[in-house]
Design an enzyme around this catalytic site. Structure first.
Site, PDB file in Angstrom:
ATOM      1  N   GLU A   1       7.029 -38.070   3.884  1.00 23.16           N
ATOM      2  CA  GLU A   1       7.334 -39.258   3.058  1.00 23.16           C
ATOM      3  C   GLU A   1       8.748 -39.705   3.445  1.00 23.16           C
ATOM      4  OE1 GLU A   1       6.499 -40.617  -1.597  1.00 23.16           O
ATOM      5  OE2 GLU A   1       5.883 -38.652  -0.854  1.00 23.16           O
TER       6      GLU A   1
ATOM      7  N   GLU B   1      11.674 -32.479  -7.630  1.00 24.78           N
ATOM      8  CA  GLU B   1      10.935 -33.718  -7.928  1.00 24.78           C
ATOM      9  C   GLU B   1      10.273 -33.621  -9.290  1.00 24.78           C
ATOM     10  OE1 GLU B   1       7.519 -36.541  -5.938  1.00 24.78           O
ATOM     11  OE2 GLU B   1       7.637 -34.435  -5.303  1.00 24.78           O
TER      12      GLU B   1
END
Ligand code: BGC
Length: 878
Positions: free
Chosen positions: A471, A748
């Site tokens: 990502e 995260e």
């Protein structure tokens, strides 16, 4: 007379004044430590012809981004700049500062003659393609007085001249919306050149231009299928003549010793193919092992020079090295290394062994059951391989990749892995550090250190979400929630400013701002791009966050159009009701109440959040308009903000003062965005929020949207004690839960690692996301107590609100006016506070249980009676 001169001048946000992208670079300087003030300055500009102009004595305290007083610089023009200042009561000025040079880049597209060149051989576009090198030899017949290399690539590059590396930047030119904007760097290569035979060349990699990007396997060739170097070497001789060596059909290319290279997957380098003389004159002879260097004429590609933009910002480079904290030889003969810190970077090895030995380096952020946990990397192989050439000790580090990791395994190491033979090199945009925070609680201190490391790990030419998996995208929502924290800790204004230029380029004609910028294909959820609250709002919020940090209205001016277009779109989508209550939304992403596989399904109504952001962003556009003198816009967007806030109350505020969506984030956003319209309602909302926090066992109940806001919302409604209960909580979910489970960066998810030691089951699980670290902004402003009361810190507010059992805390920040700092400690029932206010600035000290004090520039010490009850019952933190 102040006997000490100021710092040398700096230009715009450039670290060195070389390759400036404007003809009229604004000038800044710093006063010497201990200065009382500045009442006037004088700037002296000497151009290349020795013509000197000065401003004369200018009565002004200003010393940040002062307009260029001289003739506009032409392309390549260089001017020497000095500054001197007057302080109060001084007849004479300070001595002139040491000279600094402002040198413009190629400001006119016509300046470019170079064209992109690369390998002309056929390639298989479905797989990692063998990187190329390009080179050219040339002769210098006259003495050289100065030489500049202007370089960029379709891909990423590393340049060499006469066998010596040019610059120490990495992954240049960085990632921008290449079709419309490709940055190039300027290098002073005067000392690389010799009279007679010279050679120049570049290693190339796919980078973001044609490398695999995005999730679900990703997409290649997003910007093009070629891998090319575009470079223009300009050599100025003693007689004023200029020799230009530009990439064109006269260059040669060859497959490089790098066999494969990708940002996600890593790099494979065959040391046996090394030919150390390839970038020296006569060096196209062949590989060391005697194999002929198959240098063939390049293919020449196209690049519209209008899209070329000088990159005068700090580059990505190695900013530090870590030795392994532990090295374990495992039964299978491989080594497991723990560097003790999760970083973005790569390994450098120093190794000796038989030719053809293949050393394999794998990377991961966490280990599970003694082995690398690679599931969170998804389809990022994060593996580098070096094939030894066998005849001597070799030092190798990959060139065109970067990994997010704390741990690594090494297989195939010849012999014993000696201490010092492997180091982790930390890479990110070399942003000047600007802020510090300390406190007496080791867990909170570690949390703050983790935030700093996560900011470093996610600033690689642009703000990203995470550095490890497939990502690493410029997520807009993440950027807007962590920008204030990043801007306090680092001078990263230029990075955000550049990224906002890409946000504008990727914005759709209807005003839609993408989820992440630059945009890559991302599966049905993300493609086609749809407008999303909290993410799109970055276009309206980040420019104001930059303005707050710098006081630089240019940052508002440059990004005003896209901000307004976004708010206009949302206003259209909301319609006359001013309620944005339709359409897909991410809501309070990763609210702990959301199921792991549906992070958008949090407790707080997604459309409540959407309407809240309409009001908030309209308020920001109104502020920007008023600073820029757009009076009508300022009124119109202020009215829109008011209407959206009224609509919010109309739809979500119940008669009993509760919100229809009774979640922590709902109250946090209503309070922090000032949507409730009166202090009484805000107080009640704060009480309800505190109750919810209490009922949740003082564990956090917010995601990406609520987390940056909840502590401020509690603080501003008289519940700072509850905010500290949240901060000091170590049960999951909480900030300190991760810290107590070995985190060295911000995770995260609140439970990226579950209490039972297992990984969060969902595939989207990173250990280095800044978003939840946005709490650091509250640590700076409330726990330590340092915040701007005016954009750029000309006026400061010191409002420490101790709590949580902390006995001391401090924060400092390099403002445009100089260092501002606060440090407090509690002894018995006394709070001792030391405050530093830069020259020409003022501050309000709002100490708990004490009347406000207005303070002039300088250092101040205060001692006030202190008790937690007193502090927390004193006026709200707001
Ligand atoms: C990213 C986040 C982003 C989120 C939005 C994730 O995959 O890592 O940073 O904000 O998606 O949905």
């Amino acid at each position: 007379m102040t006997h000490v001169s100021t710092s040398p001048a700096t230009f715009e946000y450039s670290p060195d004044g070389l390759g400036l992208g404007t003809a009229c670079p604004r000038i800044s300087w710093r006063l010497p430590d201990g200065s009382t003030d500045q009442v006037a300055y004088e700037l002296e500009i000497e151009d290349a012809d020795g013509m000197t102009t000065t401003t004369g004595r200018v009565a002004s305290p200003r010393r940040s981004l002062v307009p260029w007083p001289g003739e506009p610089l032409g392309s390549r023009a260089r001017a020497r700049v000095r500054v001197r200042v007057w302080t109060t009561g001084a007849e004479d000025p300070s001595p002139w500062s040491d000279p600094a040079w402002a040198e413009a880049a190629l400001l006119d597209p016509e300046d470019w003659v170079a064209r992109p060149v690369g390998g002309a051989w056929p390639e298989d576009e479905t797989s990692d393609r063998r990187p190329a090198r390009v080179r050219r030899e040339f002769t210098i017949g006259r003495p050289v007085v100065a030489a500049r290399l202007y370089a960029t690539a379709h891909g990423v590059y590393e340049a060499e001249i006469n066998g010596a590396r040019v610059g120490d930047d990495a992954l240049s030119p960085g990632w921008t919306v290449y079709g419309k904007r490709l940055k190039y760097r300027t290098y002073d290569v005067t000392d690389h050149l010799v009279q007679g035979g010279n050679a120049i060349g570049a290693w190339l990699g796919d980078g973001w231009y044609r490398g695999r990007l995005g999730f679900h396997g990703g997409t290649r060739d997003i910007y093009g299928t070629d891998q090319s170097w575009l470079a223009q070497l300009e050599i100025r001789h003693d007689d004023g003549s200029v020799t230009t060596i530009a990439t064109d059909e006269s260059w040669l290319a060859a497959a490089s010793p790098i066999l494969e290279s990708g940002l996600y997957d890593g790099e494979v380098h065959d040391g046996r193919l090394a030919d150390p003389d390839w970038s020296r004159p006569g060096g196209a002879g062949g590989h060391d092992d005697g194999e002929p260097g198959d240098w063939t004429p390049v293919a020449v590609r196209h690049r519209d020079p209008v899209t070329l933009e000088p990159d005068d910002e700090p580059p990505v480079r190695c900013t530090g090295e870590l030795a392994p904290a532990s090295v374990v030889l495992r039964d299978d003969g491989s080594y497991l290394l723990d560097f003790g810190q999760n970083v973005a970077g790569r390994l450098a090895i120093t190794v000796t062994g038989p030719s053809g030995t293949r050393v394999v380096l794998r990377h991961a952020e966490v280990i599970i059951d003694g082995d690398l946990a690679t599931r969170p990397l998804r389809q990022a192989r994060a593996t580098d391989e070096y094939i030894l050439r066998g005849d001597r000790t070799q030092r190798w580090e990959p060139r065109f990749t970067i990994h997010g990791f704390r741990y690594a395994t090494i297989t195939g190491w010849p012999g014993t892995l000696a201490p010092g033979s492997v180091v982790a090199r930390v890479y990110h945009t070399d942003m000047p550090p600007a802020g510090e925070f300390t406190c007496s609680d080791p867990l909170v201190q570690r949390l703050h250190d983790n935030v700093r490391w996560s900011v470093r790990g996610n600033m690689v030419g642009l703000p990203t979400d995470c550095p490890a998996r497939d990502e690493r995208l410029g997520w807009t929502g993440d950027a807007q929630v962590f920008a204030p924290t990043a801007l306090f800790l680092f001078d990263c204004t230029a990075l955000f400013d550049s990224w906002l230029a890409d946000v504008a380029l990727e914005q759709l004609p209807d005003g839609t701002v993408p989820w992440y910028v630059p945009v890559v294909p991302g599966g049905p959820m993300w493609t086609p791009v749809r407008p999303g609250a909290g993410w799109g709002d970055a276009s309206a919020l980040v420019p104001v966050q930059l303005y707050q940090a710098t006081g630089d209205p240019e940052l508002l001016r440059r990004h005003y159009g896209p901000a307004r277009a976004w708010v206009d779109l949302v206003a259209r989508l909301a319609g006359p009701s001013r309620l944005w209550d339709t359409g897909f939304q991410l809501g309070d992403w990763l609210d702990p109440a959301a199921p792991p596989d549906d992070p958008a399904a949090g407790a707080t109504d997604q459309h409540l959040i959407a309407t809240a952001y309409l009001a908030w962003s309209a308020r920001h556009v109104s502020l920007a308009a008023s600073v820029l003198g757009h009076r009508a816009d300022a009124e119109a967007y202020s009215a829109l903000a008011g209407e959206a806030a009224a609509a919010f109350r109309g739809r979500y505020l119940l008669d009993d003062g509760r919100l229809a969506s009774d979640g922590q984030t709902a109250y946090a956003i209503a309070i922090a965005f000032g949507l409730l319209g009166d202090a009484g309602l805000e107080r009640r909302a704060g009480d309800r929020l505190a109750q919810l926090v209490h009922d949740n066992g003082y564990r956090i109940g917010t995601g990406f949207v609520g987390t940056p806001l909840i502590c401020d919302a509690l603080t501003s409604t008289g519940h700072v004690a509850e905010a500290y209960r949240l901060l000091m909580q170590t049960e999951c979910p909480s900030w300190l839960y991760a810290v107590t489970h070995g985190a060295t960066t911000v995770w995260e998810r609140w439970d990226s690692l579950r209490p039972d030691g297992t990984l969060n089951p969902d595939g989207m699980t990173s250990f280095n996301h800044v978003a939840f670290g946005s709490v650091a902004d509250w640590l700076h402003r409330v726990v330590a107590g340092l915040a701007p009361a005016e954009p750029g810190y000309r006026k400061i507010i010191f409002r420490p609100r101790p709590g949580g059992g902390l006995t001391s805390a401090s924060a400092s920040h390099q403002t445009p006016w100089g260092q501002a700092a606060i440090a407090w400690r509690i002894t018995g029932e006394l709070l001792h506070v030391d405050m530093t206010i830069p020259p020409n600035c003022t501050a309000t000290a709002d100490l708990p249980g004490h009347d406000r004090m207005e303070l002039p520039a300088g250092t101040h010490h205060a001692e006030v009676p202190y008790s937690p009850e007193l502090a927390h019952n004193h006026s709200s933190g707001a």
